[in-house]
Design an enzyme around this catalytic site. Structure first.
Site, PDB file in Angstrom:
ATOM      1  N   ASP A 556       0.848  -1.183   0.000  1.00 24.11           N
ATOM      2  CA  ASP A 556       0.000   0.000   0.000  1.00 24.11           C
ATOM      3  C   ASP A 556       0.889   1.241   0.000  1.00 24.11           C
ATOM      4  O   ASP A 556       1.869   1.320   0.736  1.00 24.11           O
ATOM      5  CB  ASP A 556      -0.891  -0.030   1.255  1.00 24.11           C
ATOM      6  CG  ASP A 556      -1.739   1.225   1.373  1.00 24.11           C
ATOM      7  OD1 ASP A 556      -2.491   1.510   0.435  1.00 24.11           O
ATOM      8  OD2 ASP A 556      -1.628   1.916   2.400  1.00 24.11           O
ATOM      9  N   HIS A 559       4.943   4.341  -2.939  1.00 29.71           N
ATOM     10  CA  HIS A 559       5.748   5.525  -3.237  1.00 29.71           C
ATOM     11  C   HIS A 559       6.091   6.323  -1.982  1.00 29.71           C
ATOM     12  O   HIS A 559       7.029   7.119  -1.986  1.00 29.71           O
ATOM     13  CB  HIS A 559       5.004   6.426  -4.240  1.00 29.71           C
ATOM     14  CG  HIS A 559       3.558   6.594  -3.913  1.00 29.71           C
ATOM     15  ND1 HIS A 559       2.624   5.638  -4.272  1.00 29.71           N
ATOM     16  CD2 HIS A 559       2.884   7.548  -3.237  1.00 29.71           C
ATOM     17  CE1 HIS A 559       1.430   6.029  -3.831  1.00 29.71           C
ATOM     18  NE2 HIS A 559       1.558   7.170  -3.206  1.00 29.71           N
ATOM     19  N   ASP A 680     -10.334   1.819  -5.138  1.00 32.43           N
ATOM     20  CA  ASP A 680     -10.167   3.277  -5.108  1.00 32.43           C
ATOM     21  C   ASP A 680     -10.875   3.969  -6.268  1.00 32.43           C
ATOM     22  O   ASP A 680     -10.895   5.196  -6.321  1.00 32.43           O
ATOM     23  CB  ASP A 680      -8.672   3.635  -5.182  1.00 32.43           C
ATOM     24  CG  ASP A 680      -7.925   3.205  -3.919  1.00 32.43           C
ATOM     25  OD1 ASP A 680      -8.527   3.287  -2.836  1.00 32.43           O
ATOM     26  OD2 ASP A 680      -6.760   2.788  -4.032  1.00 32.43           O
TER      27      ASP A 680
END
Length: 1547
Positions: A556, A559, A680
């Protein structure tokens, strides 16, 4: 006897460049093993590349049975070898992200003086670290499941209902729809917000789902695999923990608090004051509910007044002037003064007289403290001792020398100036803060697309707080208030993924740039485990626990995860489960940054989302990106099998015979997990049209990547499920029935999805990786096929984006050429997405339900099958939301042995009896050769839109195809020509069938038959596949022919590196049977061309000078002794005037105008006797003489005197020496325009004499050019006609060197009794032995040719200082007609150095070589004249007819352009003299490396040239020269000479 074990080893070749980087485009190495066996990575490194100097390859791939440690690298020494490619084979047993780098000592610049450094003292360089990602081997039901076969289904566990009953129903329904992996959002205990991604306890399982904890988890995973054939994947959340995680009270240091991150103090003060202001809005007279921008502007004014002004934020930026003034004066008063180093009296005087700004700058530069980061108020200060030093400079050292009030005033003034930029920094930052606050408040309160939060109150304050404030009552007494303030996690728009947003180098929390997650505390790992030991241990346990149960991780928010933390966590997880599938949510904002994460973490896939497409065109682009290679793509794996005992330098490979499958590492893009929808994404009913659910899903399933979906998508939920606030449970039609049936039905698309998933998995498992995607208005078609069987699936999808109505849209009939199809079904999706339907579904308080929907069969597809194509037409009813699915196959591809197998088999056998002359025809033959051989009927093949291929043979095709294949360039004109018709096939076979009728080429019948049978096998396939199969056949034939060529050469070529082999094949390229250019008038034999295509046929093909400069390398260096002897005999037969001809003319019209040719000829005879078996026997061979010995009479070849006498080669050699010793003086036969239309009359007069005072041979005049630099002026306009560009009369240095070499050799042969003549008779009748003549030359050589570095040494040499242009060189000429030409630096000295090294003083020679390396050497060739010379003209254009005397009609051919063949001699001389001065093994390696570095340009050229050779010359700095022969015999031959020398030195 026990039989040896035979294993198949999949070997991936990984070539490293000279700088140690992988020679793979993009440097991304991703390998997906095709079996459970280990694979081998074979690093290949050129034997003396730069990284081999004290070089080592370091690899962290563990040995079998050893655990992977990222920081544990094994060393493999790079043992240099000029003649070999170093191979290091390393078996890989596990998946993961492995790394390698090299260390080496940098190669010093070439110098005439050697470094005295010992190897130990030379600094070691380290290359960057490079990564090799090995994909995990997933297995399901006992069979490998390649990643592109994954169909993943995502669920949010808290909506799954009761465990195990509700869960089992859902799992059965998921499996029943053909999914093979399930993705669970985190299954741990959730925090206060109830978000699955805000975890209360990473080590605790959700008690609602798993009341018995790990026991239930184990049961579930077992059930998944055993009962439902589902692998499992779960999220791992590493960035944050729930803000109410109990362990934060025990370990607040695991977060960023005001102790662990004091730089956040100002952000915290601002955040707190904003909350205070928010709670007092009404009291202060500001609106509590924002209705307009005006209201917001009022609130912003309040923020400036009641927040910014009150908290005095500037104090976090500026110096406390009063404090620092006091401290400075105090330090000055007690004599604690510091003057920085380098500040001498002159600097201090200037400072005293300088401006306040200068004095302030001095303090900032030398005394500013606390400037590294933000922190407490007034963290910045000036070092009091430095300030005291400034006071002492301005006012004196002691109290009483100045008034303290003046000091205080002055210092305050200076510090105020120091503060100016700090206030500027504050002002800019405040502007940023206010802008961010304005934008955020506007978005959440006023914007149409925002959440419109309503009144500002306790629950929804003006801003979201950036900090979690732990309750002091719950905390341990040892904790301070600063420990209990923890920064929350969030994301920053377009932030740098490698920067820690809460770290000391970031101010995003102060500037309010973070989109915050108020329920999550950001975790602080620091740079290493020691920085936060408890957290590292806790999260490592968490990762290992998950890896124990789940086949994969979804990282999750990857980045935002510190990359070194992710590396550690994944390493630990892979220890538990080596074949861990790792997929990441990665939004770095840059593809380059994506690669950093992918390479270092070994990410298996990145999540990509179809719902991000805003139009049919964009969706088509995404499908194209993840679809696979284009249909008809070229086969890039050059798979070969060889039986080996063990690979060179191959640790870990055990005994036994290994059958190797060698694979090229292909450049690949990052693998995708392509989701039709994620948890999402807004669903089609929100973003597009609910009917798009079906075509969107079908298009994703057709892609050649892992694919996925989310619960609610197939069911057509009306909107995105709110994973934080939603409390209802999932329902699905698929979960309620016993079996999901393929096809239509109510309650979503589950029935069709089952078929789509099954097809996707089948295609992924079997390697269907070729795809054609076509976009037409609102339609997308996808055809995905298997690259070998050519079986495939074809989809027509009519997308449903808003605004396109209900009709069919515009869609043309699809024509599948050469393809048969079977209709699997057509379906349309109907959805009731009316307001009432949505309200009814949404009104269910207990369950999440889909919109009323039905998938219906669509009858409107017409399939028309003709003999060579299938036509598919969409008829009456095919509305948006429809798909049609077909199975396809190509009857012509179903060859009995498998088409790929058949067309690539049998080639070696077909080539096995060819000789090298056959191969010249099969592989090469330029246009003029082809026309000459076919009496003008056949040239090379012309490709429309491209032009003619350079060779009629296979090399002509391969030169194009190698790049077409590498780039998969199906749009190349050749590919279009093949699709348009089969002319290329007919041409290739036809020329071979015709030539094989001639007895000289009868051997080509077998290759002709092989090619015909293979081409016949592909003539029936669809034209779009023809480029692929043509390439496959040509490559197979070409490799077999190339291999046969090498097989016919010597071991040194066969076992050497690719570059030498490529040079050796130029001997095949240049040697062929040409009707108009045999070596003899009446005997048809192969001859050596000087270059192609300009010197290919008739009189222009065979030049005495070119043949004997090339012959050592092209023939002796490759083992072609028969051809070498034939050329020696042919030229010996035409010896006349003691010379061999420059132009042979098949012996009919030889022309004797080159003074140097005979000396290269004699050198070659010498070399032949050294290299050929029983080479000295050549001297006894007899040749018939075209002219009478010792007689200058000319007669034609049909005169009875022609070939009436014979001589031994010994006699021919002696005649050449004797004629020169006696002196030559003759006028060329047939002199005049008939033989040379440019020459002036004086030029036809040839005179050569020996000066017996020094033994040097002189000759020529200013009107002829008797050496290789033989360009005659041709321009009447410029007045240069008949004036040579480079007459080189007098004594050319290379002739002197070659003469000496011959004399020494003959003297030795005579002494050994092998040569009967002791010497020659001089012109005065006296005799001189060869030995005495050689000694005479040696004694005078340095005196005659060397130009000393120091003018004071001039008296020792024959030097005229007035004419010297450059010192420390060897003259090009001695006593020429123009004295300055003697002193020109040209590359010819290196020829003499190579053949006669003992003529040279080694120090002088080395100095000249180093100078020439700097001045003359270009990227590939040697400049033919010193750039500092007034005559230097480095651009040769033969067609230029200007008035420029120097360059018109190319007169400057040898006045600066860079010729390649002298490079061979230069590098030979450099290696020879460099090795002479080396006395260590390390030094010898360095000498070879210096040469290797200088070959880079030639290597690049031979690889990139369509002619597969080295050009004749280039312009300045290696620029292309259009008038150069693109492949020249001597350019290649002289570099083979270098390898011959190197092999001898190495031995």
């Amino acid at each position: 006897m026990i039989p040896r074990i035979v294993t198949s080893d999949e070997v991936y070749i990984l070539p490293l460049k000279d700088n140690g980087a992988p020679d793979i485009p993009g440097e991304y190495i991703y390998l997906a093993p095709t079996s459970n066996d280990p694979i081998t990575i074979r690093f290949t490194i050129e034997g003396t590349s730069s990284i081999c100097r004290q070089g080592s390859l370091w690899v962290n791939i563990p040995e079998r049975g050893f655990e992977f440690r990222r920081d544990h690298f094994r060393e493999f020494k790079l043992n240099p070898d000029f003649n070999r490619t170093i191979e290091i084979s390393i078996p890989v047993y596990e998946a993961g992200a492995f790394a390698f780098y090299t260390t080496y000592a940098e190669l010093p610049p070439l110098s005439s003086t050697l470094s005295t450094n010992t190897p130990a003292s030379i600094e070691s360089k380290t290359t960057p670290t490079y990564y090799i990602d090995i994909a995990p081997r997933l297995t399901l039901d006992g069979r490998l499941l390649p990643l592109p076969a994954l169909s993943i289904f995502s669920v949010i566990s808290k909506f799954m209902g009761k465990y195990p009953s509700d869960w089992e129903n859902h799992l059965r329904g998921i499996s029943g729809r053909g999914y093979n992996m399930i993705h669970f959002t985190p299954l741990q205990i959730r925090g206060a917000s109830n978000s699955p991604y805000s975890l209360y306890d990473q080590l605790g399982w959700d008690p609602e789902c798993f009341p018995r904890g790990e026991e239930n988890v184990q049961q579930m995973v077992d059930s998944l695999e055993q009962n439902h054939s589902l692998l499992s994947l779960t999220d791992i959340v590493l960035n944050h923990t729930a803000h109410n995680s109990k362990w934060l009270l025990d370990h607040p240091e695991a977060g960023y608090n005001l102790n662990t991150a004091p730089w956040l103090e100002s952000a915290y003060i601002l955040d707190t004051q904003l909350l205070v202001f928010s709670s007092r809005l009404e009291k202060l007279g500001y609106p509590k509910e924002l209705q307009s921008n005006d209201d917001l502007i009022k609130v912003m004014d309040g923020i400036k007044k009641h927040v910014i002004a009150e908290i005095r934020l500037w104090e976090y930026y500026t110096l406390d002037v009063e404090r620092d003034v006091e401290a400075g004066i105090e330090s000055w008063a007690v004599g604690q003064v510091h003057i920085p180093q380098g500040s001498d009296s002159s600097v201090l005087d200037r400072l005293k007289a300088g401006s306040v700004e200068d004095q302030a700058m001095y303090l900032v530069k030398n005394g500013l403290v606390g400037n590294d980061r933000l922190g407490e108020r007034f963290r910045r200060s000036i070092n009091p001792k430095v300030l005291a030093g400034l006071i002492a400079t301005l006012f004196g050292k002691y109290r009483g020398e100045a008034d303290e009030a003046d000091i205080r005033s002055k210092v305050t003034q200076i510090l105020d100036v120091v503060n100016v930029p700090f206030y500027g920094e504050y002002d800019k930052e405040i502007a940023d803060i206010l802008q961010q606050l304005f934008n955020r408040i506007k978005y959440v309160r006023l914007d149409e697309h925002g959440p419109k939060l309503g009144p500002i109150d306790q629950e929804n304050p003006l801003i979201e707080t950036y900090f979690t404030r732990l309750n002091k009552e719950d905390a341990s007494k040892r904790l301070k208030p600063e420990d209990l303030v923890l920064v929350n996690n969030g994301w920053v728009w377009a932030g740098n993924a490698l920067v820690d947003n809460a770290g000391p180098n970031s101010r995003v929390y102060l500037r309010r740039e973070v989109i915050i997650w108020g329920d999550c505390v950001k975790l602080r790992y620091g740079a290493r485990p020691e920085d936060s030991p408890w957290l590292w241990e806790h999260m490592t346990k968490y990762a290992r626990m998950l890896a124990k149960y789940f086949a994969g991780f979804r990282i999750d928010n990857c980045h935002s995860t510190p990359i070194h933390v992710a590396e550690h966590i994944l390493d630990e997880a892979r220890r538990v489960r080596p074949n861990l599938y790792v997929v990441a949510e990665l939004f770095t904002g840059s593809e380059e940054m994506d690669y950093v994460f992918v390479k270092r973490l070994g990410l298996s896939s990145l999540i990509r989302e179809a719902m991000q497409a805003w139009s049919t065109a964009e969706l088509s682009r995404l499908v194209h990106r993840h679809g696979g290679r284009p249909i008809g793509s070229f086969e890039v794996d050059e798979i070969s099998k060889r039986s080996i005992e063990s690979a060179p330098n191959s640790p870990g490979l055990t005994d036994g015979t290994t059958r190797e499958v060698l694979r090229r590492i292909k450049p690949v893009t990052v693998q995708a997990l392509f989701m039709d929808c994620t948890h999402d994404n807004e669903v089609p009913a929100q973003k597009r049209d609910a009917r798009d659910t079906l075509p969107n899903a079908a298009l994703v399933c057709m892609c050649a990547s892992a694919t996925g979906s989310v619960m609610g998508y197939d069911e057509i939920y009306p909107k995105l499920v709110d994973l934080v606030n939603e409390t209802r449970l999932y329902t699905s039609e698929s979960s309620s029935s016993k079996e999901v049936k393929i096809g239509g039905g109510k309650g979503g698309i589950g029935g069709v999805k089952k078929l789509l998933n099954e097809i996707h998995t089948l295609m992924g498992k079997d390697g269907y990786d070729e795809t054609h995607i076509h976009h037409e208005d609102q339609y997308i078609t996808v055809h995905r096929v298997h690259p070998e069987s050519r079986k495939g699936y074809f989809l027509i999808a009519h997308t449903a984006y808003p605004g396109y109505g209900n009709g069919n849209g515009a869609f043309n009939a699809v024509r599948l050429v050469g393809t048969k199809a079977r209709h699997l079904g057509s379906w349309m999706l109907e959805v009731d997405d009316s307001k009432e339907a949505k309200e009814k579904v949404e009104s269910d308080k207990k369950y999440l339900r889909g919109l009323p929907s039905e998938v219906l069969d669509v009858p409107g597809i017409r399939l028309e099958v003709n003999s060579n194509e299938t036509i598919i037409t969409v008829r009456d009813k095919f509305p948006p939301g429809s798909i049609a699915l077909f199975e396809t196959w190509i009857p012509a591809a179903e060859h009995s042995a498998g088409l790929d197998t058949y067309v690539t088999s049998g080639a070696k056998e077909a080539m096995s009896e060819l000789d090298l002359v056959d191969l010249n025809f099969l592989l090469y033959r330029c246009e003029t050769e082809e026309l000459n051989g076919s009496d003008g009927k056949d040239g090379t093949y012309n490709i429309p839109g491209h032009g003619s291929i350079v060779y009629a043979g296979l090399q002509g095709w391969w030169s194009l195809l190698k790049d077409i294949i590498k780039d998969n360039n199906l749009a190349h004109p050749l590919c279009q020509n093949l699709r348009d018709g089969q002319w290329a096939l007919d041409y290739t076979v036809g020329r071979l069938e015709r030539i094989s009728q001639q007895k000289e080429f009868a051997g080509l019948a077998k290759p002709a038959a092989w090619l015909k049978s293979r081409f016949d096998a592909i003539r029936g396939i669809p034209s779009f596949l023809l480029p692929r199969y043509f390439a496959l056949i040509v490559r197979t034939a070409y490799k077999a022919a190339w291999g046969r060529g090498l097989q016919l050469m010597n071991d040194k070529v066969q076992n050497n590196q690719w570059f030498l082999q490529s040079l050796a094949m130029v001997s095949v390229q240049m040697t062929g049977l040409v009707k108009s250019a045999s070596l003899w008038p009446k005997k048809f034999v192969p001859s050596l061309a000087a270059g192609l295509p300009h010197f290919a046929v008739e009189w222009a093909r065979c030049w005495g000078r070119d043949v004997f400069i090339s012959l050592r390398g092209l023939y002796l260096g490759t083992g072609r002794f028969t051809e070498a002897a034939e050329h020696i005999f042919a030229f010996a037969s035409v010896l006349k005037h003691g010379m061999i001809p420059n132009l042979l003319g098949s012996g009919n019209l030889p022309r004797y105008n080159s003074r140097d040719s005979v000396w290269f000829f004699l050198q070659c005879i010498q070399d032949y006797t050294q290299y050929a078996p029983n080479g000295l026997d050549l001297l006894k061979k007899k040749v018939k003489r075209r002219f009478l010995p010792y007689d200058d009479t000319w007669f034609s070849s049909d005169d009875p005197r022609a070939y009436s006498t014979e001589s031994t080669i010994t006699d021919v050699i002696q005649e050449a020496l004797q004629r020169h010793a006696s002196g030559l003086k003759f006028r060329e036969a047939n002199a005049g325009p008939g033989i040379d239309s440019q020459m002036r009359d004086e030029g036809f007069n040839i005179e050569v004499n020996v000066d017996w005072s020094n033994g040097i041979i002189f000759g020529g005049n200013q009107f002829n050019c008797g050496t290789w630099m033989d360009k005659m002026g041709e321009s009447e306009r410029a007045g240069s006609k008949g004036i040579p560009g480079t007459p080189r009369d007098g004594a050319a240095i290379e002739i002197t060197g070659l003469l000496y070499s011959t004399l020494k050799w003959l003297a030795k042969l005579n002494a050994d009794g092998t040569y009967p003549y002791k010497g020659v008779t001089k012109s005065d009748g006296s005799e001189i032995t060869f030995s005495a003549w050689a000694d005479l030359l040696k004694s005078s050589f340095e005196h005659s040719y060397y130009v000393p570095v120091d003018p004071s040494d001039d008296a020792k040499y024959a030097v005229n200082p007035a004419v010297v242009n450059r010192r420390g060189i060897y003259k090009d000429l001695f006593r020429s007609g123009k004295e300055y030409e003697d002193y020109q630096l040209r590359p010819n000295f290196a020829i003499a150095m190579t053949v006669a090294p003992d003529l040279f003083d080694p120090d002088h020679a080395t100095g000249t070589l180093v100078l020439a390396d700097e001045v003359l050497r270009g990227p590939t060739g040697m400049a033919t004249l010193d750039p500092s010379d007034l005559n230097y003209r480095p651009y040769y254009v033969n067609s230029e007819d200007s008035t420029d005397f120097a360059t018109a009609k190319g007169r400057n051919y040898h006045q600066g352009p860079e010729w390649l063949w002298p490079t061979g001699f230069f590098l030979r001389a450099l290696l020879k003299f460099d090795l002479m001065r080396r006395n260590t093994e390390q030094g010898r390696v360095e000498a070879f490396q210096q040469v290797t570095r200088r070959l880079a340009g030639c290597k690049e050229q031979i690889q990139s040239s369509q002619w597969a050779g080295l050009t004749e010359l280039t312009q300045k700095n290696g620029e292309f020269c259009g008038d150069s022969c693109p492949t020249q015999a001597w350019s290649a031959g002289c570099l083979i000479d270098l390898y011959m020398d190197a092999a001898e030195y190495s031995a």
